[in-house]
Design an enzyme around this catalytic site. Structure first.
Site, PDB file in Angstrom:
ATOM      1  CG  ASP A 102      -1.949  -1.092   1.216  1.00 45.08           C
ATOM      2  OD1 ASP A 102      -2.439  -1.415   0.119  1.00 45.08           O
ATOM      3  OD2 ASP A 102      -2.281  -1.605   2.289  1.00 45.08           O
ATOM      4  CG  ASP A 115      -6.655  -1.150  -1.464  1.00 41.70           C
ATOM      5  OD1 ASP A 115      -6.987  -2.354  -1.544  1.00 41.70           O
ATOM      6  OD2 ASP A 115      -5.678  -0.758  -0.805  1.00 41.70           O
TER       7      ASP A 115
END
Length: 143
Positions: A102, A115
């Site tokens: 991430d 995401d």
């Protein structure tokens, strides 16, 4: 496929050029490199491979539903495309690396392209539902 390629390419670049927990700004977008072995928000750490299997089952379920379901059209096809692309993008990380990369800081969390693709899919699903509701209502009024 575009979502998966964009997701995997950006994760590759982040892993190659930004150290873990290093802050960086690109075109005004705050970035930091985080490796998450859990799921959204860092819940259930250490279960990435299990969630990878869940992602594979999710993709199979979506493909089956698309083949047999009644929901058709460009909007719903796009919605499921974003869902599947996001699931595959994060699923690759979970199954190959045991964690998800991430890097996009947003709203107190750190996300990635996969995401965001899933979020776009949810938005398109909501829009599709609203459009469908209005179409059904108009047909009822015409009857």
């Amino acid at each position: 496929m575009v979502v998966v390629l964009a997701d995997q390419l950006t994760k590759l670049l982040i892993r190659a050029y930004i150290d873990i927990d290093q802050a960086y700004t690109l075109w005004g977008i705050p970035l930091t490199h985080i490796e998450n072995s859990g799921m959204a928000g860092g819940l259930f750490q250490g279960n990435a491979r299990l969630f990878g299997v869940v992602a594979v089952l999710f993709v199979i379920g979506v493909l089956y539903f698309r083949k047999t379901g009644d929901m058709k059209g460009v909007l719903i096809d796009s919605c499921f495309g974003f869902f599947v692309g996001g699931a595959i993008g994060n699923g690759i990380d979970r199954l190959l690396y045991g964690q998800v990369t991430d890097f996009i800081i947003r709203g107190g969390g750190v996300l990635n392209i996969a995401d965001h693709a899933i979020e776009v899919g949810v938005l398109l699903l909501i829009i599709s539902g609203i459009v469908s509701w209005f179409k059904n209502r108009a047909q009822l009024l015409e009857s």
